[in-house]
Write an enzyme that holds these catalytic residues in place. Structure first.
Site: not given
Ligand code: SF4
Length: 236
Positions: A206, A232
């Site tokens: 991201c 993540c």
């Protein structure tokens, strides 16, 4: 429609031993993917971060029409969304575009802006981990593009593994590939690659949590830089 076999640790271990014996990295990856397609039918999907189309290319050779899950977090670079659309338009895949229950704006209202800076684990949980878990509930086995040489946390990645957390078989077709293997395949097959790599990014995530890396720096050093977070939670 293929009748899917039940996923078991024994099935994963047998397949891992069988396909790990194949020396050629491309043949190894294709054999593992063909097996996944034949064994699980449309209950098998791969995931892609859209850093490149390598895994999608391999999977679509082995399983035309293969489901490719993309976690559309709402925080991606425009280049990543463009790479997703590029890959989807040139490869015989079925895109499964997964969004979080809340838009980024709704999350900002509920939790305050820039949750990724204050509590990235919670942000990842809501925008990646839970949406993936809900999506994978519709499958028996899944595949990812994790490689052993990417980071110490991925050094023990098996070619075919048992994902005990989800009760699924997990196939990592390029687990044993080196960066040189990746580069050679991408060049030979003109695989779409996210243009961010040309701008110094070593690993694509991201936008708020990804920075370029310096020459020679660990490619994943640009992910959650400045914090202790390294994953993540999708592959751990
Ligand atoms: S990588 Fe960053 S922005 Fe993306 S879901 Fe995780 S914390 Fe949120």
């Amino acid at each position: 429609m293929t009748t899917a076999l039940a996923a078991t640790p024994e099935l994963a271990a047998e397949a891992d031993a069988r396909f790990s014996a194949i020396a050629d990295p491309v043949e190894q990856a294709l054999a593992a993917l063909r097996w996944a397609g034949e064994t699980f039918g449309d209950r098998f999907a791969i995931t892609s971060s859209m850093a490149d189309g390598l895994l999608a290319h391999l999977a679509s050779r082995a399983i035309p029409g293969v489901h490719v899950i993309f976690l559309d977090t709402g925080y991606h670079f425009a280049e990543t969304i463009g790479t997703r659309d590029w890959i989807t338009s040139v490869l015989p895949i079925t895109l499964v575009n997964v969004t979080a229950p809340q838009t980024v704006g709704e999350q900002d209202l509920s939790f305050g802006p820039k949750l990724h800076d204050r509590d990235p684990d919670l942000c990842c949980e809501m925008r990646k981990v839970k949406p993936l878990a809900q999506t994978l509930a519709g499958y028996t086995a899944w595949g990812s593009g994790v490689r052993r040489d990417e980071s110490p946390t991925r050094a023990d990645t098996r070619l075919v593994d048992w994902d005990a957390k989800r009760g699924m078989v997990k196939v990592n077709p390029i687990a044993a590939w080196t960066q040189a293997d990746v580069d050679a395949y991408v060049t030979e097959h003109q695989v779409p690659v996210n243009p961010l790599f040309e701008m110094g990014y070593g690993s694509i995530g991201c936008a708020p949590c990804t920075r370029p890396v310096a020459p020679g720096e660990d490619p994943r050093a640009g992910r959650w830089a400045g914090s202790t977070k390294t994953e993540c939670g999708l592959h751990t």
